[in-house]
Enzyme design. Structure first.
Site, PDB file in Angstrom:
ATOM      1  N   TYR A  17       0.822  -1.215   0.000  1.00  0.00           N
ATOM      2  CA  TYR A  17       0.000   0.000   0.000  1.00  0.00           C
ATOM      3  C   TYR A  17       0.853   1.260   0.000  1.00  0.00           C
ATOM      4  O   TYR A  17       0.450   2.282  -0.545  1.00  0.00           O
ATOM      5  CB  TYR A  17      -0.905   0.035   1.242  1.00  0.00           C
ATOM      6  CG  TYR A  17      -2.248  -0.619   1.058  1.00  0.00           C
ATOM      7  CD1 TYR A  17      -2.341  -1.998   0.855  1.00  0.00           C
ATOM      8  CD2 TYR A  17      -3.415   0.128   1.094  1.00  0.00           C
ATOM      9  CE1 TYR A  17      -3.576  -2.601   0.699  1.00  0.00           C
ATOM     10  CE2 TYR A  17      -4.650  -0.468   0.943  1.00  0.00           C
ATOM     11  CZ  TYR A  17      -4.731  -1.828   0.743  1.00  0.00           C
ATOM     12  OH  TYR A  17      -5.952  -2.417   0.582  1.00  0.00           O
ATOM     13  N   LYS A  61       3.084 -15.128   3.271  1.00  0.00           N
ATOM     14  CA  LYS A  61       3.352 -15.860   2.027  1.00  0.00           C
ATOM     15  C   LYS A  61       4.860 -16.105   1.985  1.00  0.00           C
ATOM     16  O   LYS A  61       5.554 -15.747   1.031  1.00  0.00           O
ATOM     17  CB  LYS A  61       2.844 -15.044   0.822  1.00  0.00           C
ATOM     18  CG  LYS A  61       2.823 -15.788  -0.487  1.00  0.00           C
ATOM     19  CD  LYS A  61       1.747 -16.866  -0.593  1.00  0.00           C
ATOM     20  CE  LYS A  61       1.883 -17.617  -1.905  1.00  0.00           C
ATOM     21  NZ  LYS A  61       1.010 -18.805  -1.988  1.00  0.00           N
ATOM     22  N   ASP A  95      -3.014 -18.195   1.062  1.00  0.00           N
ATOM     23  CA  ASP A  95      -3.977 -18.964   0.259  1.00  0.00           C
ATOM     24  C   ASP A  95      -4.667 -20.023   1.108  1.00  0.00           C
ATOM     25  O   ASP A  95      -5.885 -20.194   1.060  1.00  0.00           O
ATOM     26  CB  ASP A  95      -3.298 -19.564  -0.996  1.00  0.00           C
ATOM     27  CG  ASP A  95      -1.992 -20.285  -0.699  1.00  0.00           C
ATOM     28  OD1 ASP A  95      -1.508 -20.217   0.453  1.00  0.00           O
ATOM     29  OD2 ASP A  95      -1.446 -20.922  -1.623  1.00  0.00           O
ATOM     30  N   ASP A 136      -6.595  -6.805   4.127  1.00  0.00           N
ATOM     31  CA  ASP A 136      -7.681  -6.173   3.368  1.00  0.00           C
ATOM     32  C   ASP A 136      -8.581  -7.248   2.766  1.00  0.00           C
ATOM     33  O   ASP A 136      -9.806  -7.212   2.902  1.00  0.00           O
ATOM     34  CB  ASP A 136      -7.093  -5.288   2.259  1.00  0.00           C
ATOM     35  CG  ASP A 136      -8.179  -4.657   1.404  1.00  0.00           C
ATOM     36  OD1 ASP A 136      -9.140  -4.119   1.979  1.00  0.00           O
ATOM     37  OD2 ASP A 136      -8.057  -4.711   0.167  1.00  0.00           O
ATOM     38  N   ASP A 140     -12.593  -8.896   4.273  1.00  0.00           N
ATOM     39  CA  ASP A 140     -13.861  -8.914   3.532  1.00  0.00           C
ATOM     40  C   ASP A 140     -14.439 -10.327   3.501  1.00  0.00           C
ATOM     41  O   ASP A 140     -15.653 -10.522   3.649  1.00  0.00           O
ATOM     42  CB  ASP A 140     -13.672  -8.424   2.086  1.00  0.00           C
ATOM     43  CG  ASP A 140     -13.921  -6.923   1.942  1.00  0.00           C
ATOM     44  OD1 ASP A 140     -13.670  -6.183   2.916  1.00  0.00           O
ATOM     45  OD2 ASP A 140     -14.367  -6.497   0.862  1.00  0.00           O
TER      46      ASP A 140
HETATM   47  C1  IPM Z   1     -10.590  -1.088   3.560  1.00  0.00           C
HETATM   48  C2  IPM Z   1     -10.802  -0.530   2.197  1.00  0.00           C
HETATM   49  C3  IPM Z   1      -9.650   0.431   1.881  1.00  0.00           C
HETATM   50  C4  IPM Z   1      -8.374  -0.375   1.859  1.00  0.00           C
HETATM   51  C5  IPM Z   1      -9.830   1.218   0.574  1.00  0.00           C
HETATM   52  C6  IPM Z   1     -11.127   2.002   0.571  1.00  0.00           C
HETATM   53  C7  IPM Z   1      -8.689   2.125   0.298  1.00  0.00           C
HETATM   54  O1  IPM Z   1     -10.931  -1.551   1.259  1.00  0.00           O
HETATM   55  O2  IPM Z   1     -10.491  -0.297   4.524  1.00  0.00           O
HETATM   56  O3  IPM Z   1     -10.559  -2.308   3.693  1.00  0.00           O
HETATM   57  O4  IPM Z   1      -8.019  -0.981   0.841  1.00  0.00           O
HETATM   58  O5  IPM Z   1      -7.700  -0.394   2.886  1.00  0.00           O
HETATM   59 MG    MG Z   2     -11.043  -3.489   2.098  1.00  0.00          MG
END
Ligand code: IPM
Ligand code: MG
Length: 357
Positions: free
Chosen positions: A138, A189, A221, A245, A249
């Site tokens: 990042y 990884k 993975d 990240d 999710d």
């Molecule tokens: C998160 C989001 C952010 C990230 C984006 C919006 C930049 O996906 O907070 O998980 O990638 O960190």
């Molecule tokens: Mg995210």
């Protein structure tokens, strides 16, 4: 309690308004509370020509905590990085040193039917992803786009971690595991990447200081697969910025809806930024459809982490459980037989439930 509120874009303002409403109700008049509002994201561009205006940065620095809604807008990618509404959050994380991102994935029993996974796989699920938030690909330099020796367009980013960066997130991870079930899984990884070999080596070394915490390692993975196959094996997962990240999710969907999940991004002390995981959701913005519970639960994390108010945090969490038990649902968690409510009604119901909880 000095709190900076950054409602931001999309559904951010709607859900943040509900979190503030519940905050004011739970803290009451007894405690001095100062709320300052600051523009961020597309709202910052509109107000000051910058997604992270100077005024916003100054207000943020004076605060004890930040309540954040969401930032970004469709088509973000086309705008240069520094001016991108979505990137304002990344800049804020870096500038304020918010390196430790707590993303709990907790299943409210009332929502067990809202997940796409079988009930027996997720029943009782309670895990925490600790994501390093200010390093990795990042922020790694060099980054950019250019033309290679063959004259072809190319682009590149750099996955990078220094030893102290891994050490400090590892210490947070072990201390956090100590307050939970004393199990820590470090995700990397290391079979492919040097930077992840360093990660594993440093986490293992730091682990020697925490013999009471059981440390395991998984490649990312395999971790993704295990999260879907048997998520209850996990207590605390610590991982780098980009793996965190992605995995967070995935973990969110175990609990039924990303609309339920809070997060805390902490600097070294008690300063933190509290943010629902879901983002701007432009398709439902401004329609009173968004689920405010992630924002409300993020506010509860703020009470606990930045202000040491565990009892008030618990009252909020109990109130959320109460409204779910009463069958109230926004669209994202709606199930036949439950009562569909809007963003404001959900916030009001949580306020009302504070006294019953
Ligand atoms: C998160 C989001 C952010 C990230 C984006 C919006 C930049 O996906 O907070 O998980 O990638 O960190
Ligand atoms: Mg995210």
């Amino acid at each position: 309690m000095k709190i900076t509120v950054m409602p931001g874009d999309g559904i951010g303002p709607e859900v943040t308004a509900q979190a503030v409403k519940v905050l004011q109700a739970v803290v009451g008049g007894g405690q001095a509370m100062e709320l300052a509002y600051a523009d961020i994201g597309a709202a910052g561009i509109e107000a000051a020509g910058d997604p992270l205006p100077v005024a916003t940065r100054e207000i943020a620095r004076k605060a004890d905590a930040i309540l954040f809604g969401a930032a970004g807008m469709p088509g973000d990618e086309a705008i240069p990085f520094m001016m991108r509404p979505g990137a304002s959050l990344l800049r804020l994380r870096k500038e304020l040193g918010l390196f430790a991102n707590f993303r709990p994935a907790f299943l409210f029993p009332e929502l067990i039917g809202a997940s796409t996974l079988k009930p027996e796989v997720i029943e009782g699920l309670d895990l925490l992803i600790l994501r390093e938030l200010t390093g990795d690909v990042y922020f790694g330099e060099p980054r950019g786009t250019g033309v290679n020796a063959a004259g072809e367009r190319e682009a590149f980013n750099t996955m990078r971690y220094s030893e102290p960066e891994v050490e400090r997130i590892a210490h947070v991870a072990f201390r956090t595991a100590r307050m939970r079930h004393r199990k820590l899984c470090s995700v990397d990884k290391a079979n492919v990447l040097e930077v992840m070999q360093l990660w594993r080596e440093v986490v293992t070394r730091v682990g020697a200081e925490y013999p009471d915490v059981e440390l395991t390692h998984l490649f990312v993975d395999a971790a993704a697969m295990q999260l879907m196959r048997a998520p209850k094996q996990f207590d605390v997962i610590v991982t780098g910025n980009i793996f965190g990240d992605i995995l967070s999710d995935a973990a969110a969907m175990l609990t039924g809806s990303i609309g339920m999940l809070p997060s805390a991004s902490m600097a070294a002390g008690t300063f933190g930024l509290y943010e629902p995981v879901h983002g701007t959701a432009p398709d439902i913005a401004g329609k009173n459809l968004a689920n405010p519970l992630a924002a409300i639960l993020s506010m509860a994390m703020m009470l606990r982490f930045s202000f040491g108010q565990a009892a008030n945090a618990e009252r909020v969490e109990q109130a959320v459980r109460r409204v779910l038990a009463d069958g109230l649902r926004t669209g994202d968690i709606f199930q036949p037989g439950s009562t569909r409510v809007g963003t404001e009604e959900m916030g009001a119901a949580v306020v009302a439930a504070l006294d019953k909880a």
